[in-house]
Design a protein around this motif. Structure first.
Motif, PDB file in Angstrom:
ATOM      1  N   MET A   1       0.820  -1.196   0.000  1.00 50.98           N
ATOM      2  CA  MET A   1       0.000   0.000   0.000  1.00 50.98           C
ATOM      3  C   MET A   1       0.857   1.250   0.000  1.00 50.98           C
ATOM      4  O   MET A   1       0.523   2.246  -0.646  1.00 50.98           O
ATOM      5  CB  MET A   1      -0.946   0.008   1.215  1.00 50.98           C
ATOM      6  N   GLU A   2       1.974   1.219   0.712  1.00 44.95           N
ATOM      7  CA  GLU A   2       2.831   2.386   0.745  1.00 44.95           C
ATOM      8  C   GLU A   2       3.480   2.640  -0.617  1.00 44.95           C
ATOM      9  O   GLU A   2       3.611   3.768  -1.063  1.00 44.95           O
ATOM     10  CB  GLU A   2       3.924   2.207   1.808  1.00 44.95           C
ATOM     11  N   ILE A   3       3.896   1.559  -1.288  1.00 45.56           N
ATOM     12  CA  ILE A   3       4.472   1.714  -2.622  1.00 45.56           C
ATOM     13  C   ILE A   3       3.442   2.301  -3.565  1.00 45.56           C
ATOM     14  O   ILE A   3       3.727   3.164  -4.394  1.00 45.56           O
ATOM     15  CB  ILE A   3       4.987   0.354  -3.135  1.00 45.56           C
ATOM     16  N   ASP A   4       2.198   1.862  -3.426  1.00 45.63           N
ATOM     17  CA  ASP A   4       1.127   2.398  -4.268  1.00 45.63           C
ATOM     18  C   ASP A   4       0.865   3.856  -3.959  1.00 45.63           C
ATOM     19  O   ASP A   4       0.517   4.640  -4.837  1.00 45.63           O
ATOM     20  CB  ASP A   4      -0.149   1.577  -4.056  1.00 45.63           C
TER      21      ASP A   4
ATOM     22  N   GLY B   1      -7.226   6.136   2.761  1.00 47.62           N
ATOM     23  CA  GLY B   1      -5.981   5.571   3.267  1.00 47.62           C
ATOM     24  C   GLY B   1      -6.030   5.292   4.757  1.00 47.62           C
ATOM     25  O   GLY B   1      -5.583   4.238   5.218  1.00 47.62           O
ATOM     26  N   VAL B   2      -6.570   6.213   5.524  1.00 44.03           N
ATOM     27  CA  VAL B   2      -6.620   5.985   6.971  1.00 44.03           C
ATOM     28  C   VAL B   2      -7.662   4.930   7.313  1.00 44.03           C
ATOM     29  O   VAL B   2      -7.469   4.126   8.240  1.00 44.03           O
ATOM     30  CB  VAL B   2      -6.883   7.308   7.735  1.00 44.03           C
ATOM     31  N   ILE B   3      -8.759   4.879   6.569  1.00 44.78           N
ATOM     32  CA  ILE B   3      -9.764   3.842   6.811  1.00 44.78           C
ATOM     33  C   ILE B   3      -9.166   2.460   6.573  1.00 44.78           C
ATOM     34  O   ILE B   3      -9.398   1.518   7.340  1.00 44.78           O
ATOM     35  CB  ILE B   3     -10.999   4.081   5.922  1.00 44.78           C
TER      36      ILE B   3
ATOM     37  N   ASP C   1     -17.356   6.328   5.180  1.00 45.08           N
ATOM     38  CA  ASP C   1     -16.491   6.989   4.193  1.00 45.08           C
ATOM     39  C   ASP C   1     -17.383   7.956   3.425  1.00 45.08           C
ATOM     40  O   ASP C   1     -17.973   7.612   2.417  1.00 45.08           O
ATOM     41  CB  ASP C   1     -15.877   5.943   3.261  1.00 45.08           C
ATOM     42  N   ARG C   2     -17.482   9.153   3.915  1.00 47.33           N
ATOM     43  CA  ARG C   2     -18.499  10.157   3.597  1.00 47.33           C
ATOM     44  C   ARG C   2     -19.814   9.723   4.239  1.00 47.33           C
ATOM     45  O   ARG C   2     -20.022   8.554   4.528  1.00 47.33           O
ATOM     46  CB  ARG C   2     -18.641  10.393   2.097  1.00 47.33           C
ATOM     47  N   SER C   3     -20.687  10.669   4.466  1.00 45.09           N
ATOM     48  CA  SER C   3     -21.839  10.400   5.319  1.00 45.09           C
ATOM     49  C   SER C   3     -23.000  11.294   4.933  1.00 45.09           C
ATOM     50  O   SER C   3     -23.070  11.815   3.814  1.00 45.09           O
ATOM     51  CB  SER C   3     -21.434  10.667   6.771  1.00 45.09           C
ATOM     52  N   TRP C   4     -23.902  11.497   5.902  1.00 44.99           N
ATOM     53  CA  TRP C   4     -25.025  12.402   5.677  1.00 44.99           C
ATOM     54  C   TRP C   4     -24.566  13.843   5.447  1.00 44.99           C
ATOM     55  O   TRP C   4     -25.341  14.675   4.988  1.00 44.99           O
ATOM     56  CB  TRP C   4     -26.015  12.324   6.835  1.00 44.99           C
ATOM     57  N   TYR C   5     -23.288  14.112   5.711  1.00 47.86           N
ATOM     58  CA  TYR C   5     -22.784  15.466   5.462  1.00 47.86           C
ATOM     59  C   TYR C   5     -22.567  15.746   3.973  1.00 47.86           C
ATOM     60  O   TYR C   5     -22.144  16.851   3.608  1.00 47.86           O
ATOM     61  CB  TYR C   5     -21.508  15.703   6.264  1.00 47.86           C
TER      62      TYR C   5
ATOM     63  N   LYS D   1       1.202  10.131   5.936  1.00 47.11           N
ATOM     64  CA  LYS D   1       1.607   9.226   7.009  1.00 47.11           C
ATOM     65  C   LYS D   1       1.306   9.825   8.377  1.00 47.11           C
ATOM     66  O   LYS D   1       0.769   9.164   9.269  1.00 47.11           O
ATOM     67  CB  LYS D   1       3.091   8.884   6.877  1.00 47.11           C
ATOM     68  N   LYS D   2       1.649  11.098   8.556  1.00 47.24           N
ATOM     69  CA  LYS D   2       1.376  11.740   9.844  1.00 47.24           C
ATOM     70  C   LYS D   2      -0.126  11.801  10.101  1.00 47.24           C
ATOM     71  O   LYS D   2      -0.583  11.613  11.238  1.00 47.24           O
ATOM     72  CB  LYS D   2       1.976  13.142   9.864  1.00 47.24           C
ATOM     73  N   ALA D   3      -0.898  12.068   9.054  1.00 43.85           N
ATOM     74  CA  ALA D   3      -2.348  12.150   9.207  1.00 43.85           C
ATOM     75  C   ALA D   3      -2.923  10.816   9.681  1.00 43.85           C
ATOM     76  O   ALA D   3      -3.792  10.775  10.555  1.00 43.85           O
ATOM     77  CB  ALA D   3      -2.998  12.568   7.888  1.00 43.85           C
TER      78      ALA D   3
END
Length: 311
Positions: free
Chosen positions: A36-39, A100-102, A149-153, A261-263
């Motif tokens: 995943m990181e290479i991608d 990515g974080v999910i 991953d996105r919502s009612w917002y 990465k930090k996020a």
């Protein structure tokens, strides 16, 4: 251990082989992270492109990622044990890194406990329903976590900016959503809302990366490209959304996401801090011996059913 059990290691050499197989399987699971990181970043394809400092930073990133994922497993056990219910909302501009974080949060968790809801655009029938109706069926039961991953917002963002809702529907959303989320809280559902914030320049760079990467071009829809043009409109919509829906029962949390990465690490660490979890003790797991019967014979697989072994 039964000495007559044919599955049991009968020598130190057999035990060593088993340990090597287990270690190889563990390393293989970590390789998924590397893939995943290479991608994610093309300049990591060649090891020679790293300076010693970058290699150290990369090593530190993976060490912390694996540690946090271990804590998420403990959180999962606690959620199941306590029958906790949690909704985690991920919002942000296109290419902000939500997906990515999910992926990192869910990668080592049980999908029956922690699942992702990524709803498509509403169909004709759903457009005539109560706005929140199609989201309600995805809410968690006891012992579950649901990541939206996105919502009612969507109504406060893309629907507002692209003109997919009327002014009356937009205002009704802001009247309803605080009460809706308070109702969830009263029902024992914890609501955590994250906004992934990236700069104008960073989104521009990531969009160009997707355009030139054939493995990522599918991520760019006409709507995404239009959102790029309407950057300022989305900024205004986001500011109004946060001002009108940041409530004590379901506050907004902003993740600075120019550095992917930090996020990821910051979001995962913060998420863990939002629940009073602790390690749940488990009874030792004992692998039972396999039953064997003299009249059992394994049937051969027909050649035409076998997948060709090209690798």
């Amino acid at each position: 251990m039964n000495p007559n059990d044919r599955d049991a290691p009968d020598s130190a050499e057999a035990h060593q082989r088993m340990m090597q197989r287990m270690q190889a399987d563990l390393i293989d699971s970590y390789d998924e992270e590397l893939e995943m990181e290479i991608d994610d970043r093309a300049d990591t394809l060649a090891e020679g492109c790293f300076t010693p400092e970058q290699r150290q930073q990369r090593r530190a990133y993976f060490q912390e990622l694996f540690r946090l994922q271990g804590e998420l497993v403990k959180l999962q056990d606690w959620v199941v044990e306590t029958r906790h219910k949690a909704v985690i909302i991920f919002e942000g501009r296109d290419a902000a890194g939500k997906g990515g974080v999910i992926k990192r949060i869910t990668q080592r968790l049980n999908p029956r406990v922690c699942r992702v809801a990524a709803l498509p655009a509403p169909n004709d029938r759903e457009r005539t329903q109560w706005y929140f109706q199609r989201y309600v069926s995805h809410l968690p039961a006891g012992g579950e976590i649901v990541l939206f991953d996105r919502s009612w917002y969507n109504r406060a963002g893309v629907e507002r900016v692209m003109g997919f809702c009327s002014d009356d529907e937009y205002e009704e959303f802001f009247r309803s959503v605080p009460e809706f989320e308070k109702m969830l809280a009263r029902a024992g559902i914890q609501v955590i809302k994250y906004w992934f914030s990236i700069s104008d320049d960073e989104q521009h760079t990531r969009f160009l990366g997707r355009i030139h990467d054939p493995l990522k071009q599918w991520k760019l829809s006409p709507m995404d490209l239009e959102s790029r043009r309407r950057w300022e409109d989305y900024t205004r919509a986001k500011e109004v959304m946060m001002e009108r829906t940041h409530i004590p029962e379901a506050p907004w949390w902003v993740v600075q996401a120019d550095d992917k990465k930090k996020a990821r690490l910051n979001c995962m660490n913060h998420l863990l801090s939002q629940m009073p979890y602790h390690e749940v003790p488990h009874a030792p797991v004992v692998l039972p011996s396999r039953e064997r019967h003299e009249d059992y014979a394994r049937q051969p697989v027909p050649e035409q059913m076998l997948v060709p072994e090209l690798y």
